[in-house]
Design a protein around this motif. Sequence first.
Motif, mmCIF file in Angstrom:
data_model
loop_
_atom_site.group_PDB
_atom_site.id
_atom_site.type_symbol
_atom_site.label_atom_id
_atom_site.label_comp_id
_atom_site.label_asym_id
_atom_site.label_seq_id
_atom_site.Cartn_x
_atom_site.Cartn_y
_atom_site.Cartn_z
ATOM 1 N N TRP A 88 0.837 -1.206 0.000
ATOM 2 C CA TRP A 88 0.000 0.000 0.000
ATOM 3 C C TRP A 88 0.874 1.259 0.000
ATOM 4 C CZ3 TRP A 88 -5.111 0.942 -0.611
ATOM 5 C CH2 TRP A 88 -5.976 -0.148 -0.540
ATOM 6 N N ASN A 89 1.870 1.274 0.860
ATOM 7 C CA ASN A 89 2.755 2.442 0.929
ATOM 8 C C ASN A 89 3.521 2.635 -0.385
ATOM 9 O OD1 ASN A 89 2.054 3.155 3.532
ATOM 10 N ND2 ASN A 89 3.674 1.929 4.446
ATOM 11 N N TYR A 90 3.987 1.541 -0.946
ATOM 12 C CA TYR A 90 4.728 1.609 -2.206
ATOM 13 C C TYR A 90 3.809 2.113 -3.324
ATOM 14 C CZ TYR A 90 7.666 0.122 -6.099
ATOM 15 O OH TYR A 90 8.426 0.088 -7.243
ATOM 16 N N ARG A 91 2.592 1.612 -3.363
ATOM 17 C CA ARG A 91 1.625 2.046 -4.367
ATOM 18 C C ARG A 91 1.373 3.551 -4.243
ATOM 19 N NH1 ARG A 91 -3.759 2.904 -4.599
ATOM 20 N NH2 ARG A 91 -4.758 2.527 -6.597
ATOM 21 N N GLN A 92 1.217 4.025 -3.016
ATOM 22 C CA GLN A 92 1.002 5.455 -2.794
ATOM 23 C C GLN A 92 2.215 6.261 -3.271
ATOM 24 O OE1 GLN A 92 -1.958 6.247 -1.822
ATOM 25 N NE2 GLN A 92 -1.711 8.437 -1.642
ATOM 26 N N TRP A 93 3.410 5.760 -2.999
ATOM 27 C CA TRP A 93 4.629 6.418 -3.446
ATOM 28 C C TRP A 93 4.664 6.489 -4.974
ATOM 29 C CZ3 TRP A 93 8.890 4.643 -6.247
ATOM 30 C CH2 TRP A 93 10.001 5.495 -6.251
ATOM 31 N N LEU A 94 4.293 5.390 -5.636
ATOM 32 C CA LEU A 94 4.264 5.362 -7.101
ATOM 33 C C LEU A 94 3.304 6.415 -7.650
ATOM 34 C CD1 LEU A 94 4.097 1.504 -7.675
ATOM 35 C CD2 LEU A 94 6.047 2.982 -8.204
ATOM 36 N N LEU A 95 2.114 6.469 -7.068
ATOM 37 C CA LEU A 95 1.126 7.433 -7.547
ATOM 38 C C LEU A 95 1.602 8.871 -7.326
ATOM 39 C CD1 LEU A 95 -2.120 5.627 -6.349
ATOM 40 C CD2 LEU A 95 -1.193 5.723 -8.675
ATOM 41 N N GLN A 96 2.309 9.106 -6.230
ATOM 42 C CA GLN A 96 2.864 10.438 -5.982
ATOM 43 C C GLN A 96 3.913 10.803 -7.034
ATOM 44 O OE1 GLN A 96 1.887 12.763 -3.905
ATOM 45 N NE2 GLN A 96 0.352 11.465 -2.965
ATOM 46 N N LEU A 97 4.678 9.820 -7.483
ATOM 47 C CA LEU A 97 5.669 10.071 -8.545
ATOM 48 C C LEU A 97 4.999 10.601 -9.809
ATOM 49 C CD1 LEU A 97 8.275 7.161 -8.755
ATOM 50 C CD2 LEU A 97 8.684 9.537 -8.165
ATOM 51 N N MET A 98 3.797 10.123 -10.053
ATOM 52 C CA MET A 98 3.065 10.529 -11.256
ATOM 53 C C MET A 98 2.101 11.677 -10.928
ATOM 54 S SD MET A 98 2.400 6.904 -13.218
ATOM 55 C CE MET A 98 1.290 6.252 -11.998
ATOM 56 N N ASP A 99 2.561 12.610 -10.140
ATOM 57 C CA ASP A 99 1.796 13.814 -9.778
ATOM 58 C C ASP A 99 0.606 13.539 -8.869
ATOM 59 O OD1 ASP A 99 3.565 15.420 -11.234
ATOM 60 O OD2 ASP A 99 2.468 14.997 -13.083
ATOM 61 N N ALA A 123 -6.463 -0.189 3.754
ATOM 62 C CA ALA A 123 -7.446 0.445 2.871
ATOM 63 C C ALA A 123 -8.160 1.586 3.593
ATOM 64 C CB ALA A 123 -8.449 -0.584 2.363
ATOM 65 N N TRP A 124 -8.540 1.347 4.837
ATOM 66 C CA TRP A 124 -9.186 2.404 5.621
ATOM 67 C C TRP A 124 -8.260 3.609 5.776
ATOM 68 C CZ3 TRP A 124 -14.120 2.931 6.393
ATOM 69 C CH2 TRP A 124 -14.950 1.820 6.464
ATOM 70 N N ASN A 125 -6.995 3.354 6.059
ATOM 71 C CA ASN A 125 -6.023 4.426 6.231
ATOM 72 C C ASN A 125 -5.892 5.269 4.963
ATOM 73 O OD1 ASN A 125 -3.851 5.940 7.376
ATOM 74 N ND2 ASN A 125 -2.418 4.596 6.334
#
Length: 148
Positions: A88-99, A123-125
């Motif tokens: 989850w954290n990695y996915r969030q980091w990836l999405l942040q990379l793409m603005d 998921a709740w977080n």
Amino acid sequence: WNYRRSILQSRFKDMDAGQKTEMIKQELKFLAYEVKENPKSYTLWFHRQWLLLQSLDIVPQDKYAFVRKDVDLCLKMLSLDERNFHCWNYRQWLLQLMDGPDPDSEIAFTLKMINKNFSNFSAWNFRAKSLAKKYATYSFEQKLSSIK
């Protein structure tokens, strides 16, 4: 993983962009296997982050190609263990990379994951973070009207 990174850094010095891209592609492929075997390894996820940061400088014509593939990898990993907060954290980091993630699509995604497993605290977080981001610019009255 730090040894691998050191080795890659020294090998990158003598490579052109095409060779570096191929090396990153092979390393990410290897790590995809490794992450399936050990999905909760901090160092493994951080090594993937480092590789993707290297790829952003090397592949300017489609600098998010590897990032998009890793978002897909996260979806596969979350289908195996929807509560894996490393993923989850990695996915969030990836999405942040793409603005940054689109709050509405993230809210929908987290709701889908919560419906699969109501006790999915990851998921709740991330749902709470997405809702906060979406409504951050709303006035108090707008927030009230959106929940009516």
